[in-house]
Scaffold this active site. Structure first.
Site, PDB file in Angstrom:
ATOM      1  N   LYS A 127     -21.851  23.751  26.020  1.00 12.16           N
ATOM      2  CA  LYS A 127     -21.219  22.503  26.582  1.00 12.16           C
ATOM      3  C   LYS A 127     -22.219  22.103  27.537  1.00 12.16           C
ATOM      4  CE  LYS A 127     -17.371  21.068  29.099  1.00 12.16           C
ATOM      5  NZ  LYS A 127     -16.468  21.779  30.353  1.00 12.16           N
ATOM      6  N   LYS A 147     -22.830  26.710  29.731  1.00 11.41           N
ATOM      7  CA  LYS A 147     -22.467  25.581  30.271  1.00 11.41           C
ATOM      8  C   LYS A 147     -23.293  24.825  31.347  1.00 11.41           C
ATOM      9  CE  LYS A 147     -18.243  23.688  32.489  1.00 11.41           C
ATOM     10  NZ  LYS A 147     -16.773  23.955  32.736  1.00 11.41           N
TER      11      LYS A 147
HETATM   12  C1  PBG Z   1     -13.065  23.024  33.864  1.00 16.15           C
HETATM   13  C2  PBG Z   1     -13.866  22.268  32.791  1.00 16.15           C
HETATM   14  C3  PBG Z   1     -14.708  20.922  32.697  1.00 16.15           C
HETATM   15  C4  PBG Z   1     -14.699  20.600  31.498  1.00 16.15           C
HETATM   16  C5  PBG Z   1     -14.011  21.587  30.496  1.00 16.15           C
HETATM   17  N1  PBG Z   1     -13.493  22.470  31.481  1.00 16.15           N
HETATM   18  C6  PBG Z   1     -15.117  20.119  33.823  1.00 16.15           C
HETATM   19  C7  PBG Z   1     -16.087  20.544  34.593  1.00 16.15           C
HETATM   20  O1  PBG Z   1     -16.864  21.772  34.443  1.00 16.15           O
HETATM   21  O2  PBG Z   1     -16.494  19.879  35.662  1.00 16.15           O
HETATM   22  C8  PBG Z   1     -15.478  19.272  30.732  1.00 16.15           C
HETATM   23  C9  PBG Z   1     -14.933  18.662  29.655  1.00 16.15           C
HETATM   24  C10 PBG Z   1     -15.392  17.210  29.288  1.00 16.15           C
HETATM   25  O3  PBG Z   1     -16.000  16.873  29.928  1.00 16.15           O
HETATM   26  O4  PBG Z   1     -14.785  16.884  28.231  1.00 16.15           O
HETATM   27  N2  PBG Z   1     -14.332  23.797  34.435  1.00 16.15           N
HETATM   28 ZN    ZN Z   2     -13.842  24.302  36.524  1.00 15.13          ZN
END
Ligand code: PBG
Ligand code: ZN
Length: 327
Positions: A248, A195
């Site tokens: 992601k 991520k």
């Molecule tokens: C929580 C989380 C996030 C997303 C999914 N779970 C936000 C982040 O990491 O700031 C992002 C999902 C999206 O942008 O559609 N950690």
């Molecule tokens: Zn988070």
């Protein structure tokens, strides 16, 4: 002599026959944002067509999804009260626990409820865990302790898959041990294993009300420039016991998806994130793209890169297009 590639492109049926990748309704996971209240449904300003909703509305949403043939949801909870450690997420009466219980009671095995396991929606500072003493960043190992607790809350409330998204080192091992220790040996973990610290999450932070109140997430989420590290992150989560890996965001990281695909036998999920969704929506509203075609082409790109599973805010639209066989 030259090869006539066009021979097998002349007829639509033949084109379908030799098509290498397909998007299937079974690939799709739809995110749902639940919050307290009743009969509450509010459109998210930066994500047209997406809503925060109360649990009763989420149940209606699930019915609609099943009618469209979508049977997997990713649940996010937005609590009434946030605090420094995200207590609502650790409470068997918290928003996510209540939502899960209600969904499993109504739909049982017909819907697979995946829970996003993180703290940023639940903390008043918006970071993905407990802050360290200097309050400058997240304390990894303190966060692991509450991560284990949160996993058990999800498990007892009926989660079908747990998806840790906080990018804390050791999270998968911690969750696996907690689940196994409480008898949940068959509950799968879908790790947000690779991520990135991405600006594509902008609209989501509106949706989940989870923007960090200071700083950014660069001490736990990955540098978008790093490819070797991206592979190592996913392989480490596999070693810790993840059942499904994830990349992601999706669209700007298809090279990473392919490389992980070539280095693991596990299923791979991509998260087609909020910023990717909003960009297509905005382009459609501006009248500059053929939305449906661009949407399907985008979905196919994920599969071609090697993803098996797609988390997407477009899931309902894709389901309708697949039904019309517009692919
Ligand atoms: C929580 C989380 C996030 C997303 C999914 N779970 C936000 C982040 O990491 O700031 C992002 C999902 C999206 O942008 O559609 N950690
Ligand atoms: Zn988070």
């Amino acid at each position: 002599m030259f090869k006539r590639f066009r021979r097998i492109r002349m007829n639509g049926i033949i084109r379908d026959m030799v098509q290498e990748t397909r998007v299937d309704i079974d690939d799709l996971i739809y995110p749902i944002f639940v919050r307290e209240g009743e009969k509450f449904r509010k459109e998210i300003a930066s994500m047209p067509g997406l809503f925060q909703m109360s649990i009763d509305e989420a149940l209606k949403e699930c019915e609609e999804l099943l009618k469209l043939g979508i049977n997997k949801i990713l649940l996010f909870g937005i609590p009434e009260v946030k605090d420094s450690i995200g207590s609502d997420a650790l409470n068997s009466d918290g928003i996510i626990a209540k939502a899960l219980t209600a969904i499993k009671k109504s739909f049982g095995q017909n819907i697979v409820a995946i829970t996003d396991l993180c703290f940023c929606e639940y903390t008043d500072h918006g970071h993905c865990g407990i802050l360290n003493l200097e309050q400058a960043s997240v304390n990894n190992d303190a966060t692991l302790e509450i991560t284990a607790k949160q996993a058990l809350i999800h498990a007892h409330a009926g989660a079908d898959i747990i998806a840790p998204s906080g990018m804390m080192d050791g999270a998968v091992k911690t969750i696996r041990e907690a689940l196994d220790g409480d008898g949940f040996v068959d509950l799968p973990i879908m790790s947000y294993s690779t991520k990135f610290a991405s600006a594509y999450y902008g609209p989501f932070r509106d949706a989940a009300e989870s923007a960090p109140s200071f700083g950014d997430r660069k001490t736990y989420q990955m540098n978008p420039a790093n490819r070797r590290e991206a592979i190592a992150e996913s392989l480490e989560d596999e070693a810790q016991g993840a059942d499904i890996l994830m990349v992601k965001p999706a669209l700007a990281y298809l090279d990473i998806v392919r490389e992980i695909r070539d280095n693991t036998k596990l299923p791979i999920c991509v998260y087609n994130v909020s910023g990717e969704y909003s960009m297509l929506k905005t382009a459609a509203q501006a009248g500059v793209i053929d939305y449906d075609k661009v949407l399907l082409e985008t979905m196919i790109s994920f599969k071609r890169a090697g993803a098996d599973i797609i988390i997407t805010y477009h899931a309902k639209e894709v389901a309708k297009l697949l039904k019309d066989k517009n692919l």
